[in-house]
Design a protein around this motif. Structure first.
Motif, PDB file in Angstrom:
ATOM      1  N   GLY A  56      32.213  57.335  40.109  1.00 49.00           N
ATOM      2  CA  GLY A  56      32.665  57.374  41.430  1.00 49.00           C
ATOM      3  C   GLY A  56      33.107  55.804  42.003  1.00 49.00           C
ATOM      4  O   GLY A  56      33.317  55.753  43.315  1.00 49.00           O
ATOM      5  N   GLN A  57      33.040  54.735  41.280  1.00 50.64           N
ATOM      6  CA  GLN A  57      33.570  53.363  41.889  1.00 50.64           C
ATOM      7  C   GLN A  57      34.983  53.704  42.007  1.00 50.64           C
ATOM      8  O   GLN A  57      35.973  53.961  41.183  1.00 50.64           O
ATOM      9  CB  GLN A  57      33.226  52.627  40.787  1.00 50.64           C
ATOM     10  N   SER A  58      35.674  53.127  43.318  1.00 53.55           N
ATOM     11  CA  SER A  58      37.100  53.249  43.657  1.00 53.55           C
ATOM     12  C   SER A  58      37.867  52.051  42.809  1.00 53.55           C
ATOM     13  O   SER A  58      37.052  51.231  42.336  1.00 53.55           O
ATOM     14  CB  SER A  58      37.106  52.959  45.250  1.00 53.55           C
ATOM     15  N   VAL A  59      39.078  52.374  42.622  1.00 51.95           N
ATOM     16  CA  VAL A  59      40.005  51.391  41.891  1.00 51.95           C
ATOM     17  C   VAL A  59      40.128  50.148  42.726  1.00 51.95           C
ATOM     18  O   VAL A  59      40.091  49.055  42.178  1.00 51.95           O
ATOM     19  CB  VAL A  59      41.179  52.006  41.567  1.00 51.95           C
ATOM     20  N   TRP A  60      40.088  50.111  44.198  1.00 49.53           N
ATOM     21  CA  TRP A  60      40.115  48.998  44.885  1.00 49.53           C
ATOM     22  C   TRP A  60      38.878  48.293  44.602  1.00 49.53           C
ATOM     23  O   TRP A  60      38.802  47.175  44.360  1.00 49.53           O
ATOM     24  CB  TRP A  60      40.227  49.494  46.381  1.00 49.53           C
ATOM     25  N   GLU A  61      37.764  48.705  44.431  1.00 51.43           N
ATOM     26  CA  GLU A  61      36.624  48.009  44.243  1.00 51.43           C
ATOM     27  C   GLU A  61      36.552  47.280  42.923  1.00 51.43           C
ATOM     28  O   GLU A  61      36.097  46.222  42.849  1.00 51.43           O
ATOM     29  CB  GLU A  61      35.389  49.131  44.496  1.00 51.43           C
ATOM     30  N   ILE A  62      37.131  48.034  41.884  1.00 51.74           N
ATOM     31  CA  ILE A  62      37.246  47.460  40.558  1.00 51.74           C
ATOM     32  C   ILE A  62      38.149  46.082  40.804  1.00 51.74           C
ATOM     33  O   ILE A  62      37.750  44.997  40.265  1.00 51.74           O
ATOM     34  CB  ILE A  62      37.843  48.299  39.534  1.00 51.74           C
ATOM     35  N   ILE A  63      39.371  46.453  41.294  1.00 50.86           N
ATOM     36  CA  ILE A  63      40.392  45.370  41.470  1.00 50.86           C
ATOM     37  C   ILE A  63      39.700  43.999  42.075  1.00 50.86           C
ATOM     38  O   ILE A  63      39.915  42.851  41.950  1.00 50.86           O
ATOM     39  CB  ILE A  63      41.556  45.746  42.298  1.00 50.86           C
ATOM     40  N   GLN A  64      39.011  44.385  43.285  1.00 55.23           N
ATOM     41  CA  GLN A  64      38.198  43.292  44.280  1.00 55.23           C
ATOM     42  C   GLN A  64      37.280  42.645  43.221  1.00 55.23           C
ATOM     43  O   GLN A  64      36.958  41.326  43.435  1.00 55.23           O
ATOM     44  CB  GLN A  64      37.597  43.881  45.325  1.00 55.23           C
ATOM     45  N   GLN A  65      36.619  43.400  42.422  1.00 56.89           N
ATOM     46  CA  GLN A  65      35.421  42.777  41.667  1.00 56.89           C
ATOM     47  C   GLN A  65      35.966  41.926  40.368  1.00 56.89           C
ATOM     48  O   GLN A  65      35.468  40.785  40.224  1.00 56.89           O
ATOM     49  CB  GLN A  65      34.625  43.776  40.917  1.00 56.89           C
ATOM     50  N   HIS A  66      37.159  42.191  39.808  1.00 52.57           N
ATOM     51  CA  HIS A  66      37.618  41.608  38.441  1.00 52.57           C
ATOM     52  C   HIS A  66      38.887  40.779  38.810  1.00 52.57           C
ATOM     53  O   HIS A  66      39.093  39.917  37.869  1.00 52.57           O
ATOM     54  CB  HIS A  66      37.972  42.770  37.662  1.00 52.57           C
ATOM     55  N   PHE A  67      39.450  40.910  39.594  1.00 53.16           N
ATOM     56  CA  PHE A  67      40.911  40.245  39.804  1.00 53.16           C
ATOM     57  C   PHE A  67      40.618  38.719  40.116  1.00 53.16           C
ATOM     58  O   PHE A  67      41.367  37.715  39.520  1.00 53.16           O
ATOM     59  CB  PHE A  67      41.547  40.919  41.047  1.00 53.16           C
ATOM     60  N   PRO A  68      39.711  38.263  40.600  1.00 48.95           N
ATOM     61  CA  PRO A  68      39.438  36.723  40.963  1.00 48.95           C
ATOM     62  C   PRO A  68      39.280  36.139  39.509  1.00 48.95           C
ATOM     63  O   PRO A  68      39.945  34.868  39.510  1.00 48.95           O
ATOM     64  CB  PRO A  68      38.003  36.743  41.667  1.00 48.95           C
ATOM     65  N   ALA A  69      38.667  36.785  38.535  1.00 47.47           N
ATOM     66  CA  ALA A  69      38.393  36.092  37.306  1.00 47.47           C
ATOM     67  C   ALA A  69      39.931  35.908  36.561  1.00 47.47           C
ATOM     68  O   ALA A  69      40.129  34.939  36.098  1.00 47.47           O
ATOM     69  CB  ALA A  69      37.496  37.099  36.468  1.00 47.47           C
ATOM     70  N   THR A  70      40.475  36.902  36.684  1.00 45.34           N
ATOM     71  CA  THR A  70      42.029  36.944  36.305  1.00 45.34           C
ATOM     72  C   THR A  70      42.987  35.637  36.675  1.00 45.34           C
ATOM     73  O   THR A  70      43.693  35.175  36.362  1.00 45.34           O
ATOM     74  CB  THR A  70      42.802  38.289  36.014  1.00 45.34           C
TER      75      THR A  70
END
Length: 341
Positions: free
Chosen positions: A91-105
């Protein structure tokens, strides 16, 4: 048409084309995901799950609806800026996934771009200033090698040599697990550690970032080397360069202060689009180095047939590429008025 009016018309036309570009990419991704073999329900429950459980989950996720209805629902969610919820992450939202992983990219892309620009421009300028010499041949070979070599092979080779054999660099992480990672508003470890004046975290972040960014930066530097070399060679034949030589100005000053500045103008377009592609296409780099970025998360979502995550991340990346393309086009149009006509 006046210069300002022409520039305004050009900017408006590019802004109007951006939504069409994003809609096209979104539609293609939606159709390709459903055309490729595999079922996300099998990925979630396993192929041996009861058919009744599969049917119930498929209905709850809306995957039993006709394709056209799924598409309309998806486009309606996008218009509300709702990228959906992951099927495989509880149930994790896609926005939460982007916020979590995008800074590393983002961090990997910034430092890789710095490496590629510094190395590519330096090698290209040196090769162009020494035409038909071993230095020029070496510059050409460097550009061909870095442009053609597979990233995954080069990345594994550098890891094998510098991380496994020599033990100069770490493997498979962004920050050591035994230490608390930098915390801050940006999510970029290097920046956040500087904001808190924690130099131990700063140098540790650079240490773990060094090998992935050097690998990706060196491979991208071939693009800039070839462009700078070709453009600088043409610029060095210009009349104003010959006039500078006739006045006795040293060759090194002519190259750096006069010719190189004009030769870098065409590089602006490649610079912006390459950076955008770094943000959206560094999958091989992140997977090879186990870098916990958004591209690596996209790879995992593709493997799991996680439709919402794949679609959401690709839409996010397509918006970045579209905005970068518009900004670069506007900048080029401002620099060179001929582009607007």
């Amino acid at each position: 048409m006046s210069r300002s009016r022409a520039l305004q018309y050009y900017v408006l036309s590019r802004l109007l084309l951006a939504p069409l570009m994003i809609w096209t990419i979104t539609t293609v991704i939606f159709l390709l995901l459903r055309a490729t073999p595999g079922d996300p329900i099998d990925s979630l429950l396993g192929p041996r799950a009861p058919e009744s459980a599969k049917a119930e989950l498929r209905a709850s996720l809306g995957l039993d609806a006709p394709l056209w209805l799924q598409y309309l629902r998806y486009m309606g969610s996008l218009l509300r800026f709702d990228l959906g919820t992951s099927l495989a992450s509880q149930g994790q939202s896609v926005w939460e996934i982007i916020q979590q992983h995008f800074p590393a990219t983002m961090e990997l892309a910034i430092f890789s771009m710095l490496v590629s620009v510094v190395v590519g421009v330096s090698v290209g300028a040196l090769a162009a200033s020494k035409p038909n010499t071993p230095i020029d041949v070496g510059g050409r070979l460097f550009g061909i090698f870095t442009y053609a070599v597979p990233m995954y092979w080069f990345g594994m080779l550098l890891q094998l040599v510098f991380a496994v054999q020599l033990r100069w660099f770490p493997l498979g992480t962004r920050y050591p697990l035994r230490m608390a990672a930098p915390q801050g508003p940006t999510g970029l470890y290097v920046v956040d550690s500087l904001l808190h004046a924690n130099f131990e975290q700063f140098f540790t972040s650079l240490y773990y970032l060094a090998l992935p960014s050097l690998t990706l930066g060196l491979l991208l530097s071939g693009i800039f080397e070839r462009m700078v070399r070709v453009n600088l060679k043409q610029t060095l034949k210009a009349d104003y360069v010959e006039a500078a030589r006739a006045r006795g100005i040293p060759e090194s000053r002519i190259v750096v202060a006069h010719a190189l500045k004009n030769a870098l103008i065409p590089v602006i377009t490649v610079l912006g689009l390459t950076f955008a592609s770094l943000l959206g296409g560094a999958i091989l780099t992140e997977v090879t180095f186990s870098w916990p970025g958004l591209a690596n998360r996209l790879y995992s979502a593709i493997s799991l047939r996680d439709y919402p995550v794949v679609q959401g991340i690709m839409v996010f990346f397509s918006v970045i590429v579209a905005l970068a393309s518009i900004l670069i086009d506007i900048l080029n149009a401002y620099i060179d008025p001929r582009i607007r006509y």
